[in-house]
Scaffold this active site. Structure first.
Site, PDB file in Angstrom:
ATOM      1  N   THR A  23      36.164  30.267  43.931  1.00 35.67           N
ATOM      2  CA  THR A  23      36.512  30.546  45.318  1.00 35.67           C
ATOM      3  C   THR A  23      35.782  31.802  45.756  1.00 35.67           C
ATOM      4  OG1 THR A  23      38.317  30.539  46.927  1.00 35.67           O
ATOM      5  CG2 THR A  23      38.639  31.895  44.950  1.00 35.67           C
ATOM      6  N   CYS A  29      43.030  37.810  51.308  1.00 36.98           N
ATOM      7  CA  CYS A  29      43.515  36.601  50.636  1.00 36.98           C
ATOM      8  C   CYS A  29      43.685  36.874  49.141  1.00 36.98           C
ATOM      9  CB  CYS A  29      42.521  35.455  50.803  1.00 36.98           C
ATOM     10  SG  CYS A  29      42.293  34.893  52.498  1.00 36.98           S
ATOM     11  N   HIS A  46      43.596  29.614  46.767  1.00 34.39           N
ATOM     12  CA  HIS A  46      43.049  30.663  47.633  1.00 34.39           C
ATOM     13  C   HIS A  46      44.005  30.745  48.820  1.00 34.39           C
ATOM     14  CE1 HIS A  46      39.261  32.458  49.728  1.00 34.39           C
ATOM     15  NE2 HIS A  46      40.353  32.861  50.366  1.00 34.39           N
TER      16      HIS A  46
END
Length: 162
Positions: A23, A29, A46
C-alpha cells in the site's frame, strides 16, 4: 516468485504465501497488517478514518474505518484457515501531516487512527508486535506473507524492516 497485490485506500486484502501486499501513501491513514505465521497468510488494510461520525453508524462496515478493519480482516483470515490466536499485528502510518499552526478541523486524525487500531487489536486479543507510526511524514509499505516482515519506505528516510 511472489505475486504482488496492491491495497488501495479504504480497502483490505487477504493473501497466502508467496504474496507481497503493498500500500502506498500512508499519511494520516494507517496500514494494519495481520499475519498467521503458521498458515503463512495475512491481511493488509489501508484505513482512512478512525470511526464513522454520528449518523453513519448504520452504514455497511468497511475498511475505510480503522475501528472496523481489524474485525473484517480477522473474519476473512479465519475463512482462509487462519487461527485467530496465532495472529500478530504490525502498524504503520498515522502521521501528522501538517504543522500545528496549520492544523484544520481534521487535525489529529493520524493519532486517532493509531489509537483506534490499537483498541481494535486489543479487543480481539491480537498482539501488536511492531509499529512505525506518528511523526510528520508519509509512508508506503510492503508486507511479505511468507516472512511476516513489513518493509516501510518514506522519502529521505532509511528503509525500515519490522
Amino acid at each position: 516468485m511472489s505475486r504482488i497485490v496492491s491495497v488501495g485506500i479504504s480497502e483490505f486484502k487477504i493473501a497466502s504465501a508467496p504474496t507481497i501486499l503493498m500500500t502506498y501513501g500512508l499519511g494520516s491513514c494507517v496500514g494494519i497488517a495481520l499475519h498467521d505465521p503458521v498458515a503463512l497468510t495475512g491481511g493488509l488494510a489501508h484505513t482512512l478514518l478512525p470511526a464513522p461520525v454520528r449518523g453513519m453508524d448504520s452504514m455497511v462496515k468497511s475498511a475505510k474505518f480503522t475501528c472496523w478493519a481489524v474485525d473484517l480482516m480477522v473474519e476473512e483470515l479465519i475463512k482462509c484457515g487462519c487461527v485467530a490466536e496465532r495472529l500478530v499485528a504490525k502498524l504503520a502510518g498515522g502521521a501528522t501531516m501538517f504543522e500545528p499552526q496549520h492544523r484544520t478541523t481534521h487535525s489529529g486524525i493520524g493519532e486517532r487512527n493509531v489509537t483506534a487500531a490499537k483498541e481494535a487489536l486489543e479487543r480481539r486479543g491480537i498482539p501488536l508486535v511492531a509499529s512505525d507510526t506518528g511523526d510528520d511524514y508519509g509512508r508506503s509499505l510492503e508486507f511479505n506473507t511468507v516472512t511476516g516482515v513489513i518493509t516501510v519506505r518514506a522519502l529521505q528516510r532509511p528503509i525500515k524492516r519490522m
